[in-house]
Design a protein around this motif. Structure first.
Motif, PDB file in Angstrom:
ATOM      1  N   ALA A  13      17.349   8.328 -37.263  1.00  0.00           N
ATOM      2  CA  ALA A  13      17.821   6.944 -37.192  1.00  0.00           C
ATOM      3  C   ALA A  13      16.828   5.997 -37.853  1.00  0.00           C
ATOM      4  N   GLU A  50      15.525  -0.702 -29.779  1.00  0.00           N
ATOM      5  CA  GLU A  50      16.914  -0.261 -29.694  1.00  0.00           C
ATOM      6  C   GLU A  50      17.763  -1.410 -29.176  1.00  0.00           C
ATOM      7  N   ASP A  53      23.319  -0.724 -27.333  1.00  0.00           N
ATOM      8  CA  ASP A  53      24.056   0.527 -27.542  1.00  0.00           C
ATOM      9  C   ASP A  53      23.139   1.718 -27.802  1.00  0.00           C
ATOM     10  N   ARG A  55      21.157   1.977 -30.426  1.00  0.00           N
ATOM     11  CA  ARG A  55      20.931   2.117 -31.868  1.00  0.00           C
ATOM     12  C   ARG A  55      19.570   1.543 -32.221  1.00  0.00           C
TER      13      ARG A  55
END
Length: 139
Positions: A13, A50, A53, A55
């Motif tokens: 990510a 983050e 959610d 992410r």
């Protein structure tokens, strides 16, 4: 937003964020293996943010050589800029360096990265003219 230490499992990510960050320079040194080794050598220093959610919307690689601190790949997702995430990541990294007894931190910005240069100058970092960076491949 949730801030925490960056770990090796965050690599995919984080790398995706870096690939989508204008002005970010990536190389073979940003492979999963190399970033994992960096995180292990500098455990606890690098930070991520983050969203609700889960992410990853912000990263800051951070470490030191025992004398000076260094930050790399400070990046915030385009849709989350202007929310103070970059500032908070930098603050957390500098706090970790301070706790380790490191008095100064350096970073590099690609000369054409106007947005990056504006961010660093906007939060009080000083441009150091007169220093020339030399590199040599070893492997």
């Amino acid at each position: 937003m949730n801030y925490r230490e960056m770990i090796a499992d965050d690599y995919e990510a984080a790398h995706q964020l870096w690939e989508n960050t204008e002005g970010m320079g990536l190389s073979e040194a940003d492979s999963r293996l190399e970033i994992t080794r960096y995180l292990e050598r500098n455990a606890g220093f690098s930070q991520i943010c983050e969203n609700e959610d889960g992410r990853i919307v912000g990263t800051a690689l951070c470490g030191h050589d025992g004398r000076r601190g260094y930050m790399y790949h400070v990046a915030v997702s385009n849709d989350c800029r202007g929310m103070g995430i970059g500032r908070e990541l930098v603050k957390r990294c500098l706090g970790n360096l301070h706790a380790a007894g490191i008095a100064k931190c350096h970073l590099m910005v690609i000369g054409t990265n106007e947005q990056g240069r504006g961010f660093w100058e906007g939060i009080g970092w000083q441009y150091r003219g007169g220093i020339m960076l030399y590199s040599q491949d070893i492997l």
